[in-house]
Design a protein around this motif. Structure first.
Motif, PDB file in Angstrom:
ATOM      1  N   ILE A   1      28.322  40.674  20.939  1.00 18.38           N
ATOM      2  CA  ILE A   1      28.631  40.141  22.263  1.00 18.38           C
ATOM      3  C   ILE A   1      29.516  38.904  22.148  1.00 18.38           C
ATOM      4  N   ALA A   2      29.237  38.053  21.162  1.00 23.62           N
ATOM      5  CA  ALA A   2      30.056  36.850  20.968  1.00 23.62           C
ATOM      6  C   ALA A   2      31.485  37.209  20.579  1.00 23.62           C
ATOM      7  N   GLU A   3      31.640  38.170  19.688  1.00 26.49           N
ATOM      8  CA  GLU A   3      32.983  38.590  19.280  1.00 26.49           C
ATOM      9  C   GLU A   3      33.753  39.174  20.463  1.00 26.49           C
ATOM     10  N   THR A   4      33.072  39.969  21.265  1.00 27.04           N
ATOM     11  CA  THR A   4      33.707  40.559  22.445  1.00 27.04           C
ATOM     12  C   THR A   4      34.188  39.477  23.404  1.00 27.04           C
ATOM     13  N   ALA A   5      33.325  38.510  23.689  1.00 30.41           N
ATOM     14  CA  ALA A   5      33.687  37.443  24.621  1.00 30.41           C
ATOM     15  C   ALA A   5      34.835  36.604  24.086  1.00 30.41           C
ATOM     16  N   THR A   6      34.834  36.333  22.776  1.00 26.32           N
ATOM     17  CA  THR A   6      35.932  35.570  22.175  1.00 26.32           C
ATOM     18  C   THR A   6      37.251  36.299  22.346  1.00 26.32           C
ATOM     19  N   LYS A   7      37.258  37.593  22.105  1.00 28.09           N
ATOM     20  CA  LYS A   7      38.489  38.369  22.280  1.00 28.09           C
ATOM     21  C   LYS A   7      38.899  38.440  23.745  1.00 28.09           C
ATOM     22  N   GLU A   8      37.920  38.440  24.633  1.00 30.18           N
ATOM     23  CA  GLU A   8      38.205  38.658  26.045  1.00 30.18           C
ATOM     24  C   GLU A   8      38.659  37.394  26.771  1.00 30.18           C
ATOM     25  N   MET A   9      38.026  36.233  26.464  1.00 27.68           N
ATOM     26  CA  MET A   9      38.397  35.023  27.205  1.00 27.68           C
ATOM     27  C   MET A   9      38.708  33.827  26.316  1.00 27.68           C
ATOM     28  N   GLY A  10      38.711  34.011  24.985  1.00 25.58           N
ATOM     29  CA  GLY A  10      39.291  33.021  24.099  1.00 25.58           C
ATOM     30  C   GLY A  10      38.389  31.973  23.519  1.00 25.58           C
ATOM     31  N   LYS A  11      37.176  31.814  24.019  1.00 24.14           N
ATOM     32  CA  LYS A  11      36.287  30.780  23.488  1.00 24.14           C
ATOM     33  C   LYS A  11      36.036  31.016  22.006  1.00 24.14           C
ATOM     34  N   ARG A  12      36.010  29.945  21.222  1.00 23.21           N
ATOM     35  CA  ARG A  12      35.790  30.089  19.780  1.00 23.21           C
ATOM     36  C   ARG A  12      34.499  30.850  19.502  1.00 23.21           C
TER      37      ARG A  12
END
Length: 497
Positions: A97-108
């Motif tokens: 989930i963290a990797e997905t969110a990073t790819k989707e909205m850029g947060k480290r």
């Protein structure tokens, strides 16, 4: 970005993520999808989310209303047990989930992983809330009368969430709504739709009954408005911009619906000459630049006593020069991109405005176009000095890595200028003077005060929210959430004996 024509072709390249309505995963009836791109590399498509229609929003609300009749009958202890299972599942899937969110909205990734784990902690907290009292016994003038209160659920809750905390904010709204017996129709930001799908799947896997949580992706103009205006929704909880919040509040009032708004911030730090300047500089930079400044609680203004102004500037520069900008999946990077092209244009326009109005650009201020950045939405961490309280960058929320440094004569001057804003979310004071610390706690016009800490940060058990135009007044998180998600029922029971 919305496309129809090559939908089937694109699905062969990356997944298409559906809406969750009445316990089923449903594609958009009119075939419209929202393209999700990586803000660190906009040529990379992360996936496609199905954009719900007005008719599908209606179906979702109808399903939530139907599910409410059974869900509210379940013991709050039983509802809490489902949240506990969801917490375990969320934690187990935190990497994906963290990797997905990073790819989707850029947060480290490191920040996003922490947010997912925080989401699990919020779920565990509200799982325990299912065991707390939901009313109280009151004295009655009639000794044959038993007088007591109950807190009862409202019904179907419209949950509308932003992209900057794509896991924590939805969960701190959804979890209390559910544990207190409500059902939910959730519209996430279009920039966080894939992450939202993965969260909805966690609740499905935890055994949440069909229709209790429904996910409808799409635009605010279509999906958001349909959700807010639906006659069967009982309350609206929203986090986002002040403009949209005001529009939403007007619609809610017209329909006599309960509403909760968490809006913008222009959060000040005050640094006094007796402060630990190393600590103050470090936490001021972290507060301003962490998550690329895309937090409503981010530090935006810092008021520094004249006697230490130059020294503090040096310490700020020592800290900001250590920041490395790049793709959030790169473990060596300490600041990622802003979330979208729109946000990139907004932040860079404010930087230009600061220069035009006469602020001194001390550091950064540039968009990063080098081939190393793959055309991503990267902006350097930016510090302005010689700022006055009348300048645009000192008054309007930027939502990016931009810090305005303002020289003040003394503590009283700093407090006056820090309070001179329409916002009132969070504020920090760095000092070793106990009297000034307590004066700041009393007189700072914000909902959250930090002494010798950065402006950001919140814990699940503590109320979260602001004053002035930062909030509609109710609080999120902690036991304060019960105030919004339930209503009082007063019971009078008389016996003849």
């Amino acid at each position: 970005m919305v496309e129809k024509s090559t939908k089937e072709v694109r699905r062969k390249i990356v997944d298409n993520y559906l809406n969750f309505i009445g316990g089923e995963w449903i594609d958009s009836k009119d075939g419209i999808t929202n393209t999700q791109v990586n803000p660190a590399n906009p040529s990379q498509i992360v996936g496609y989310t199905a954009a719900a229609t007005v008719e599908e929003v209606d179906t979702a609300v109808q399903q939530a209303k139907l599910a409410f009749q059974q869900w509210k009958q379940l013991s709050p202890v039983g509802r809490g047990e489902i949240l506990r299972k969801a917490a375990d599942l969320l934690e187990a899937q935190s990497q994906d989930i963290a990797e997905t969110a990073t790819k989707e909205m850029g947060k480290r990734f490191i920040e996003m992983k922490g947010e997912v784990l925080r989401g699990a902690a919020i779920l565990r907290y509200y799982a325990q809330e299912g065991m707390r009292k939901l009313g109280e016994v009151l004295p009655s003038a009639n000794n044959q009368n038993t007088l007591y209160t109950l807190r009862v659920p409202l019904g179907v809750i419209s949950v509308i969430t932003p992209w900057n905390f794509p896991v924590a904010i939805p969960i701190w709204k959804i979890a209390p709504a559910l544990v207190y017996g409500n059902t939910v129709v959730w519209k996430p930001s279009m920039e966080a739709g894939i992450t939202a799908v993965k969260i909805a799947k966690v609740f499905e896997q935890a055994g949440l009954p069909a229709g209790v949580l429904n996910l409808v992706n799409g635009s605010g103009e279509i999906v958001g408005n349909a959700l807010v205006e639906h006659p069967l929704t009982s309350a609206i909880t929203f986090t986002g911009s002040n403009r949209v919040g005001r529009e939403l509040a007007s619609k809610a009032v017209a329909q006599n619906k309960k509403y909760q708004l968490e809006l913008g911030g222009k959060n000040p730090v005050v640094v006094l000459e007796d402060a630990d300047l190393d600590l103050a500089a470090k936490l001021t930079v972290e507060g301003a630049m962490k998550q690329t400044g895309q937090r409503c609680t981010a530090t935006s203004r810092v008021y520094v006593e004249a006697s230490i102004y130059d020294m503090f500037i040096e310490k700020l520069l020592e800290n900001v020069t250590q920041i490395k900008v790049g793709d959030g999946l790169d473990g060596s990077v300490t600041m990622g991109p802003v979330a979208s092209k729109k946000q990139f244009e907004t932040v860079t326009s404010y930087i230009q405005k600061g220069i035009e109005e006469g602020a001194e650009l001390l550091y950064g201020g540039n968009a990063l176009y080098d081939p190393v950045y793959n055309g991503g939405y990267f902006v350097e961490p930016t510090i302005f000095a010689s700022v006055t309280n009348e300048m645009t960058i000192a008054r309007e929320e930027i939502f990016g890595p931009v810090l305005a440094v303002i020289k003040v004569a003394d503590y009283a001057d700093a407090l006056t200028q820090a309070n001179d804003t329409i916002y009132g979310l969070s504020a920090s004071l760095f000092t070793t003077n106990l009297n000034k610390a307590f004066d700041f706690i009393k007189n700072s016009e914000v909902g959250m005060v930090q002494i010798n800490g950065e402006t950001g940060g919140a814990e699940p058990q503590a109320p979260f929210g602001g004053m002035k135009e930062s909030s509609s007044g109710t609080r999120e998180q902690g036991q304060a959430a019960m105030e919004f998600f339930t209503a009082y029922k007063t019971v009078s029971l008389t016996t003849s004996l």
